[in-house]
Design a protein around this motif. Structure first.
Motif, PDB file in Angstrom:
ATOM      1  N   ARG A   1      75.870 -41.332 121.218  1.00 56.31           N
ATOM      2  CA  ARG A   1      77.003 -41.427 120.298  1.00 56.31           C
ATOM      3  C   ARG A   1      77.625 -42.818 120.265  1.00 56.31           C
ATOM      4  O   ARG A   1      78.665 -43.012 119.647  1.00 56.31           O
ATOM      5  N   VAL A   2      77.055 -43.767 120.996  1.00 55.56           N
ATOM      6  CA  VAL A   2      77.546 -45.145 120.965  1.00 55.56           C
ATOM      7  C   VAL A   2      76.386 -46.064 120.593  1.00 55.56           C
ATOM      8  O   VAL A   2      75.253 -45.622 120.418  1.00 55.56           O
ATOM      9  N   SER A   3      76.682 -47.334 120.488  1.00 53.81           N
ATOM     10  CA  SER A   3      75.673 -48.316 120.095  1.00 53.81           C
ATOM     11  C   SER A   3      74.482 -48.302 121.053  1.00 53.81           C
ATOM     12  O   SER A   3      74.642 -48.191 122.276  1.00 53.81           O
ATOM     13  N   SER A   4      73.300 -48.425 120.502  1.00 54.35           N
ATOM     14  CA  SER A   4      72.083 -48.464 121.319  1.00 54.35           C
ATOM     15  C   SER A   4      71.984 -49.774 122.104  1.00 54.35           C
ATOM     16  O   SER A   4      71.126 -49.912 122.985  1.00 54.35           O
ATOM     17  N   LYS A   5      72.849 -50.729 121.812  1.00 57.30           N
ATOM     18  CA  LYS A   5      72.839 -52.014 122.508  1.00 57.30           C
ATOM     19  C   LYS A   5      73.700 -51.990 123.771  1.00 57.30           C
ATOM     20  O   LYS A   5      73.892 -53.016 124.416  1.00 57.30           O
ATOM     21  N   VAL A   6      74.207 -50.812 124.097  1.00 52.08           N
ATOM     22  CA  VAL A   6      74.992 -50.658 125.328  1.00 52.08           C
ATOM     23  C   VAL A   6      74.086 -50.079 126.402  1.00 52.08           C
ATOM     24  O   VAL A   6      73.479 -49.022 126.221  1.00 52.08           O
ATOM     25  N   LEU A   7      73.994 -50.781 127.535  1.00 49.16           N
ATOM     26  CA  LEU A   7      73.183 -50.327 128.660  1.00 49.16           C
ATOM     27  C   LEU A   7      74.097 -49.662 129.695  1.00 49.16           C
ATOM     28  O   LEU A   7      75.116 -50.228 130.091  1.00 49.16           O
ATOM     29  N   PHE A   8      73.724 -48.464 130.114  1.00 49.80           N
ATOM     30  CA  PHE A   8      74.495 -47.724 131.109  1.00 49.80           C
ATOM     31  C   PHE A   8      73.763 -47.741 132.443  1.00 49.80           C
ATOM     32  O   PHE A   8      72.561 -47.454 132.506  1.00 49.80           O
ATOM     33  N   VAL A   9      74.506 -48.055 133.507  1.00 48.11           N
ATOM     34  CA  VAL A   9      73.954 -48.024 134.860  1.00 48.11           C
ATOM     35  C   VAL A   9      74.905 -47.209 135.730  1.00 48.11           C
ATOM     36  O   VAL A   9      76.101 -47.534 135.832  1.00 48.11           O
ATOM     37  N   VAL A  10      74.384 -46.139 136.343  1.00 49.28           N
ATOM     38  CA  VAL A  10      75.188 -45.303 137.235  1.00 49.28           C
ATOM     39  C   VAL A  10      74.559 -45.364 138.617  1.00 49.28           C
ATOM     40  O   VAL A  10      73.380 -45.039 138.787  1.00 49.28           O
ATOM     41  N   ASP A  11      75.333 -45.803 139.598  1.00 53.30           N
ATOM     42  CA  ASP A  11      74.808 -45.992 140.946  1.00 53.30           C
ATOM     43  C   ASP A  11      75.737 -45.300 141.936  1.00 53.30           C
ATOM     44  O   ASP A  11      76.944 -45.187 141.699  1.00 53.30           O
TER      45      ASP A  11
END
Length: 406
Positions: free
Chosen positions: A279-289
Motif C-alpha cells: 500500500r506504499v511506494s515500491s521504492k521504500v525498502l523495509f528492514v525488520v531486525d
C-alpha cells in the motif's frame, strides 16, 4: 487548511506556548523588579527621615547640656521626652560602655550577664543597619569637647516590615500562580481527554454503519458468477474491510481501559509491515531486525499496531516515498525492551524535536498534526511505556524509540 489551534488573534497559542510562557515570565519579572525598586525607594525615604530624627534627637541632647532654662525646657518637652519608637543605644566613645537604651525590650527574667549579651547582639545589629550619630559634650558653647557619645539605632518596625513586604508579596503571588497553573493544567488535560475520547467514540460510531454495508457488499460480490475467476479482488477488498474493522476497534478502545495481552513484538511488527508494503511506494525498502524474535511484551494489539503504522507512515512521508525504513527490536535493560523505528528522510530540526508529540505539530502541508499525539498517549497512558525521538539529523533521518515492559 486553517490551523484549528489558532485563536481569534491568528496566533497558534498551543504550538507557541513555550514562547508565550517566556513572555509571561519576562512580564512577571518586570512587574516584580518594578515593585521591589519602588518599595526600595520608599524604604530609603523613610530610612532617611528616621536618620534625621535620630540626628535631631542627638543634637538636642548635645545642646541640652549647655542650654539655658527656657531653651532646655523646650528641648526636653518637645524633642527628648516624647516617646520615639526607634530602638536606641548610647555608647561611650572612650570606654565602649553602653550608657543607656531606649525602646529596647529586655526580658525581665534575664540576669545581668544575659542582659549584657543581649544588648551587645542588638548593638551589632544596629551597627550593620545604620551609621551612628555623635553627641558632643562641651562645658559651654564654643568650648573644647569634653566627651563624645555615639547614638546607635535600629530601623523602625514599620521600615523593616516595608523592606520585606515586596518579597513576601511576590512569594504569595508566586505560590498562588503555581497553584493556579497546576489547577489550569489539570483542567486542560481533563478537557483534552474528554475531547479525545468523544472524538474517538464518535468516529467509531460513524464508521460502524458504512462498515456493515461494505461487509454485505463484499459477500454479495463474492457470490456473483462473473467474479468466480476474480476472487483475488474479493480477497483484497475483504482485507481492507477487516482493516476498517480494526480501525474502528482502535477508536473504540480510546478512552476505555485497554486489555493488555502478552504478544510477540517481532511478529506484531512484521504483520504491520506486511500490510503496509503493498500500500506504499515500491521504492521504500523495509528492514525488520531483532536480537531475539521471541521477545514478549504486554500490549493491546490493535492500538500498538496503530502506533507502528503511524510512525512508519510518517517516516515514509519524510522520505517522500523513497528510502529505507528500519525497525529494530531488542532488550534495553532488565524488564525493558525497545523498538527503534528509523528512516533516512529529511529529519527534524533540533528546535522542533520537543514539539513533535504536541497537537498541531506537522511538517505536512495538510493535516492537523494529531498522529504522534495519539501515539504518545497510546504508549504512555495505555501501555505505561515511553516514546521519544532518539536521534534526528537534517537530511540523514530520524529514529523513534519505544520502550516497553517485557
Amino acid at each position: 487548511m486553517q490551523n484549528p489551534f489558532k485563536g481569534s488573534l491568528g496566533i497558534d497559542f498551543y504550538t507557541n506556548q513555550s514562547t508565550i510562557k517566556y513572555i509571561v515570565l519576562v512580564v512577571a519579572a518586570i512587574i516584580g523588579v518594578g515593585s521591589i525598586i519602588y518599595t526600595t525607594q520608599l524604604v530609603n525615604i523613610l530610612k532617611e527621615r528616621e536618620r534625621e530624627n535620630i540626628e535631631l534627637w542627638a543634637k538636642a541632647v548635645e545642646f541640652s547640656t549647655i542650654a539655658d532654662g527656657p531653651s532646655l525646657n523646650f528641648i526636653t518637652d518637645n524633642i527628648i521626652r516624647p516617646d520615639n519608637s526607634l530602638p536606641v543605644i548610647i555608647l561611650d566613645s572612650a570606654t565602649n560602655e553602653i550608657l543607656t537604651t531606649r525602646n529596647v525590650e529586655i526580658d525581665g527574667s534575664l540576669n545581668q550577664d544575659q542582659i549584657d549579651d543581649y544588648l551587645n547582639k542588638v548593638l551589632a545589629q544596629m551597627k550593620e543597619e545604620n551609621d551612628p550619630q555623635p553627641i558632643l559634650f562641651r562645658d559651654r558653647p564654643g568650648s573644647k569637647i569634653v566627651s563624645i557619645q555615639y547614638v546607635y539605632f535600629r530601623n523602625s518596625r514599620l521600615l523593616r516590615q516595608l523592606s520585606a513586604y515586596p518579597y513576601i508579596q511576590l512569594s504569595v503571588i508566586a505560590i498562588f500562580a503555581f497553584i493556579a497553573y497546576l489547577a489550569f493544567s489539570y483542567s486542560r488535560k481533563a478537557e483534552q481527554n474528554r475531547v479525545w475520547v468523544g472524538l474517538a467514540k464518535e468516529t467509531a460510531h460513524q464508521l460502524g454503519t458504512p462498515l456493515s454495508s461494505l461487509m454485505a457488499w463484499v459477500e454479495y460480490l463474492r457470490e456473483l458468477p462473473q467474479m468466480e475467476n476474480r476472487q483475488e479482488i474479493i480477497t483484497e477488498l475483504n482485507k481492507d474491510v477487516q482493516r476498517l474493522e480494526m480501525i474502528t476497534a482502535r477508536f473504540s478502545n480510546i478512552g476505555s481501559k485497554p486489555i493488555l495481552k502478552d504478544e510477540e513484538v517481532f511478529e506484531v511488527i512484521e504483520g504491520v509491515i506486511a500490510y503496509l508494503k503493498p500500500r506504499v511506494s515500491s521504492k521504500v525498502l523495509f528492514v525488520v531486525d531483532a536480537d531475539s524474535p521471541h521477545l514478549v511484551a504486554k500490549m493491546n494489539r490493535p492500538l500498538f499496531e496503530w502506533v507502528i503504522e503511524n510512525i512508519v507512515k510518517n517516516g515514509i512521508d519524510a522520505m517522500s516515498g523513497i528510502g529505507k525504513i528500519t525497525v529494530t527490536v531488542g532488550q534495553e535493560s532488565e524488564g525493558m525492551m525497545f523498538i527503534d523505528i528509523a528512516d533516512d528522510g529529511k529529519g527534524i530540526a533540533k528546535g522542533k524535536i520537543k514539539e513533535v508529540f504536541k497537537p498541531g505539530f506537522t511538517t505536512k502541508k495538510r493535516g492537523w498534526g494529531l498522529g504522534l499525539t495519539l501515539v504518545k498517549r497510546i504508549i504512555e497512558n495505555y501501555h505505561m511505556g515511553k516514546i521519544y525521538v532518539k536521534s534526528s539529523h537534517t537530511d540523514v533521518g530520524t529514529v523513534f524509540r519505544i520502550s516497553l515492559k517485557n
